[in-house]
Structures are given as structure tokens and as C-alpha cells.
Design a protein around this motif. Structure first.
Motif, PDB file in Angstrom:
ATOM      1  N   PRO A  17      49.524 120.839  -7.494  1.00 33.32           N
ATOM      2  CA  PRO A  17      48.698 121.455  -6.441  1.00 33.32           C
ATOM      3  C   PRO A  17      47.232 121.665  -6.834  1.00 33.32           C
ATOM      4  O   PRO A  17      46.383 121.856  -5.966  1.00 33.32           O
ATOM      5  CB  PRO A  17      49.387 122.804  -6.173  1.00 33.32           C
ATOM      6  N   ASP A  18      46.929 121.597  -8.130  1.00 27.02           N
ATOM      7  CA  ASP A  18      45.541 121.790  -8.586  1.00 27.02           C
ATOM      8  C   ASP A  18      44.760 120.485  -8.714  1.00 27.02           C
ATOM      9  O   ASP A  18      43.580 120.503  -9.075  1.00 27.02           O
ATOM     10  CB  ASP A  18      45.526 122.484  -9.966  1.00 27.02           C
ATOM     11  N   LYS A  19      45.413 119.355  -8.476  1.00 27.73           N
ATOM     12  CA  LYS A  19      44.749 118.056  -8.676  1.00 27.73           C
ATOM     13  C   LYS A  19      44.879 117.198  -7.428  1.00 27.73           C
ATOM     14  O   LYS A  19      45.873 117.287  -6.711  1.00 27.73           O
ATOM     15  CB  LYS A  19      45.400 117.292  -9.850  1.00 27.73           C
ATOM     16  N   MET A  20      43.882 116.363  -7.194  1.00 31.06           N
ATOM     17  CA  MET A  20      43.987 115.418  -6.094  1.00 31.06           C
ATOM     18  C   MET A  20      43.389 114.073  -6.517  1.00 31.06           C
ATOM     19  O   MET A  20      42.691 113.980  -7.527  1.00 31.06           O
ATOM     20  CB  MET A  20      43.310 115.965  -4.839  1.00 31.06           C
ATOM     21  N   VAL A  21      43.708 113.052  -5.730  1.00 34.62           N
ATOM     22  CA  VAL A  21      43.206 111.708  -6.035  1.00 34.62           C
ATOM     23  C   VAL A  21      42.086 111.386  -5.049  1.00 34.62           C
ATOM     24  O   VAL A  21      42.238 111.571  -3.841  1.00 34.62           O
ATOM     25  CB  VAL A  21      44.341 110.657  -5.918  1.00 34.62           C
ATOM     26  N   LEU A  22      40.953 110.925  -5.593  1.00 37.18           N
ATOM     27  CA  LEU A  22      39.861 110.428  -4.749  1.00 37.18           C
ATOM     28  C   LEU A  22      39.988 108.918  -4.707  1.00 37.18           C
ATOM     29  O   LEU A  22      40.066 108.286  -5.761  1.00 37.18           O
ATOM     30  CB  LEU A  22      38.503 110.750  -5.374  1.00 37.18           C
ATOM     31  N   MET A  23      40.001 108.356  -3.510  1.00 39.05           N
ATOM     32  CA  MET A  23      39.984 106.899  -3.409  1.00 39.05           C
ATOM     33  C   MET A  23      38.637 106.470  -2.846  1.00 39.05           C
ATOM     34  O   MET A  23      38.258 106.871  -1.733  1.00 39.05           O
ATOM     35  CB  MET A  23      41.106 106.389  -2.534  1.00 39.05           C
ATOM     36  N   PHE A  24      37.902 105.702  -3.641  1.00 34.71           N
ATOM     37  CA  PHE A  24      36.570 105.237  -3.228  1.00 34.71           C
ATOM     38  C   PHE A  24      36.750 103.978  -2.382  1.00 34.71           C
ATOM     39  O   PHE A  24      37.261 102.967  -2.859  1.00 34.71           O
ATOM     40  CB  PHE A  24      35.725 104.918  -4.468  1.00 34.71           C
ATOM     41  N   ARG A  25      36.363 104.058  -1.096  1.00 33.14           N
ATOM     42  CA  ARG A  25      36.495 102.907  -0.209  1.00 33.14           C
ATOM     43  C   ARG A  25      35.198 102.068  -0.221  1.00 33.14           C
ATOM     44  O   ARG A  25      34.198 102.477  -0.815  1.00 33.14           O
ATOM     45  CB  ARG A  25      36.803 103.382   1.223  1.00 33.14           C
ATOM     46  N   ASP A  26      35.267 100.902   0.440  1.00 31.00           N
ATOM     47  CA  ASP A  26      34.066 100.056   0.501  1.00 31.00           C
ATOM     48  C   ASP A  26      33.109 100.503   1.602  1.00 31.00           C
ATOM     49  O   ASP A  26      32.031  99.940   1.764  1.00 31.00           O
ATOM     50  CB  ASP A  26      34.463  98.585   0.721  1.00 31.00           C
ATOM     51  N   ASP A  27      33.489 101.534   2.373  1.00 27.75           N
ATOM     52  CA  ASP A  27      32.637 102.000   3.475  1.00 27.75           C
ATOM     53  C   ASP A  27      31.336 102.590   2.939  1.00 27.75           C
ATOM     54  O   ASP A  27      31.330 103.351   1.980  1.00 27.75           O
ATOM     55  CB  ASP A  27      33.358 103.083   4.289  1.00 27.75           C
ATOM     56  N   THR A  28      30.256 102.242   3.615  1.00 28.71           N
ATOM     57  CA  THR A  28      28.932 102.750   3.240  1.00 28.71           C
ATOM     58  C   THR A  28      28.324 103.358   4.489  1.00 28.71           C
ATOM     59  O   THR A  28      28.264 102.697   5.525  1.00 28.71           O
ATOM     60  CB  THR A  28      28.040 101.591   2.756  1.00 28.71           C
ATOM     61  N   SER A  29      27.918 104.619   4.359  1.00 32.00           N
ATOM     62  CA  SER A  29      27.430 105.301   5.557  1.00 32.00           C
ATOM     63  C   SER A  29      26.007 105.792   5.334  1.00 32.00           C
ATOM     64  O   SER A  29      25.612 106.107   4.212  1.00 32.00           O
ATOM     65  CB  SER A  29      28.386 106.458   5.869  1.00 32.00           C
ATOM     66  N   ALA A  30      25.265 105.849   6.414  1.00 31.46           N
ATOM     67  CA  ALA A  30      23.918 106.430   6.325  1.00 31.46           C
ATOM     68  C   ALA A  30      23.610 107.125   7.637  1.00 31.46           C
ATOM     69  O   ALA A  30      24.314 106.936   8.635  1.00 31.46           O
ATOM     70  CB  ALA A  30      22.880 105.362   6.036  1.00 31.46           C
ATOM     71  N   PHE A  31      22.562 107.910   7.615  1.00 32.03           N
ATOM     72  CA  PHE A  31      22.103 108.639   8.798  1.00 32.03           C
ATOM     73  C   PHE A  31      23.224 109.503   9.368  1.00 32.03           C
ATOM     74  O   PHE A  31      23.555 109.425  10.551  1.00 32.03           O
ATOM     75  CB  PHE A  31      21.518 107.660   9.836  1.00 32.03           C
ATOM     76  N   ASP A  32      23.830 110.322   8.474  1.00 33.83           N
ATOM     77  CA  ASP A  32      24.895 111.254   8.849  1.00 33.83           C
ATOM     78  C   ASP A  32      26.040 110.542   9.567  1.00 33.83           C
ATOM     79  O   ASP A  32      26.566 111.038  10.571  1.00 33.83           O
ATOM     80  CB  ASP A  32      24.340 112.403   9.704  1.00 33.83           C
ATOM     81  N   GLY A  33      26.407 109.390   9.042  1.00 31.18           N
ATOM     82  CA  GLY A  33      27.562 108.679   9.561  1.00 31.18           C
ATOM     83  C   GLY A  33      27.275 107.831  10.792  1.00 31.18           C
ATOM     84  O   GLY A  33      28.174 107.206  11.342  1.00 31.18           O
TER      85      GLY A  33
END
Ligand code: TMP
Ligand code: ASP
Length: 238
Positions: A21-37
């Protein structure tokens, strides 16, 4: 560490629960966002590049005594991190004027800021991440004054470590954004550090090597991220 259901999908990363419960997995996707999405595109290799870039930087920061959420690199695109209770604020330090500072104050891009400036923004895309100050954070209960002071001190400490690291690769750390959270009562860095959330220029030519290439449609975005990585000693094939 068993990855369980998706907890949350951000603009560029997804977060998964684990059996701890103290750990989580971050998955880095290829999505690139700008201008607040408002603009999102997929860029080949981006998830892998940012995941490995971030792991390298978090390790350097930890070696310098800065507490971070980073635990381990799990795969090309996944890292294990601590679960934090996040402060909804973005801490920005600037060594050189660029981006919103130039738009807001009419300063020319490239002016050296001495001492480096510190700014706070509310993490709220719908409102366009408005600029706020310390008293807003306290009045709205986004963080305790003492915790915010700690986050500010850590943000400046990161500057000392990373300005030198990038300078050794002939680059200028222009500015960067960091987010912090609480882990068992302690304020720790809870953000990725990659060319998505900072500005880096070649020291000599002032060529932009960060997400401004995407924001400004300059092309060669991931190639620039890989160049930055190689200059500071990252092996993306490892
Ligand atoms: P700005 O010039 O747009 O205010 O951004 C300053 C730095 O903070 C720049 O390196 C980009 C980064 N940043 C983010 O990564 N995400 C954000 O939501 C914001 C506001 C800034
Ligand atoms: N990270 C923010 C977004 O994706 C702001 C930016 O990088 O321009 O919209």
C-alpha cells in the motif's frame, strides 16, 4: 512487486497500485502534452527515454541527500515509487528568463536571473495552472507553511545539484518545475525530472533541448532528450 489495477492516468504517465500500500508503479507513456493538455501527441520512445532519464536524475538527487519518491527502475517504461500525499502546487525555479516569465513581465528570453527566482503555481489544468503565492497555499490549506518552506528549500537544493550536472554536459538549466508530497510526515520530491518539466539549452549555441521543441513545433523532440541524456552519461540501451 505485483502491479495491480490502474489508479490514475495523467497526461503522460499512468499510476498503478501494487501489493504494497505504500508503493505504486509509474508507467511512462509516449504521450506528450502541452498547453495544459490542450495539445497531446504520441512520440516514439518517449516513455522509455523519460523513465530512464528520471531514474538517473532521481539517483543523483538521492546521492546528494535530497529525499525523493523514487525506489527502483522496473522496466523500460516503469518505475516503482513511494505513494505520497501530494501538495497540489508546482514549485518553479528559474536561472534564466524564458516561457511564462517573459510573457508575464515582458522580459527578454535569455536574461540571467540572479538570484534564481522561485514561483508557485496551482496544479489545475482547468484554470491554466494559475500563479499563486505562499499565503494562498496556507489560506486554502494546500500545505502547511512549514512543509511549503521545506519544499522550497529542496527545490533550490535541486538547482545546485542539477545546474552543475547539466553544466558538465555543456548545457544550461534554464528552469524547472517540481512537485512535492508527504510520506509518513516527511516532505519529499514526488515528481519526475525529465526534459518535459524543465528547460535546457546548449551552453554555446543556446539551442533548445527540452519540451519547448514540442511546444514550438521545432521537431526532433525525442532526439534532443536523448542527446541531453547522453551528454550527462545516460545509456538508454542499458
Ligand atoms: P513556464 O515558463 O511555462 O511557467 O514553465 C516554467 C518551467 O516549469 C518550464 O521548465 C516548464 C515547467 N512546467 C511544467 O513542467 N509543467 C507545468 O504545468 C508548468 C506550469 C511548468
Ligand atoms: N505540462 C503541462 C501540459 O502538459 C504544461 C506544459 O508543459 O506546457 O499541458
Amino acid at each position: 512487486m505485483e502491479k495491480r489495477q490502474e489508479l490514475y492516468a495523467g497526461k503522460a504517465k499512468s499510476v498503478y497500485r501494487t501489493d504494497d500500500p505504500d508503493k505504486m508503479v509509474l508507467m511512462f507513456r509516449d504521450d506528450t502534452s502541452a498547453f495544459d493538455g490542450k495539445r497531446i501527441e504520441q512520440l516514439d520512445r518517449k516513455g522509455m527515454v523519460n523513465n530512464k532519464f528520471n531514474a538517473f536524475i532521481m539517483t543523483k538527487l538521492q546521492e546528494a541527500g535530497i529525499p525523493t519518491h523514487f525506489e527502483a527502475l522496473l522496466s523500460d517504461t516503469e518505475s516503482l515509487v513511494k505513494c505520497l500525499d501530494m501538495m497540489p502546487v508546482e514549485c518553479v525555479v528559474r536561472n534564466v528568463a524564458a516561457g511564462s516569465l517573459c510573457r508575464r513581465l515582458g522580459v527578454e528570453e535569455g536574461v540571467t536571473l540572479n538570484p534564481p527566482t522561485f514561483e508557485l503555481f496551482l496544479k489545475n489544468d482547468a484554470l491554466g495552472d494559475p500563479m499563486i503565492n505562499e499565503s494562498h497555499v496556507e489560506a486554502f490549506g494546500w500545505a502547511k507553511a512549514s512543509d511549503l518552506a521545506k519544499a522550497k528549500a529542496l527545490t533550490y537544493q535541486v538547482n545546485d545539484v542539477l545546474k552543475a550536472l547539466f553544466a558538465a554536459g555543456d548545457m544550461i538549466l534554464v528552469d524547472y518545475k517540481l512537485e512535492f508530497g508527504l510520506y509518513k510526515g516527511e516532505v519529499i520530491l514526488g515528481d519526475e525530472f525529465s526534459p518535459d518539466g524543465c528547460r535546457l539549452w546548449d551552453a554555446e549555441t543556446k539551442e533548445k533541448l527540452d519540451k519547448d521543441r514540442f511546444r514550438q513545433g521545432l521537431g526532433g523532440v525525442i532526439e534532443a532528450y536523448e542527446d541531453v541524456g547522453r551528454r550527462i552519461g545516460i545509456d538508454f540501451n542499458a
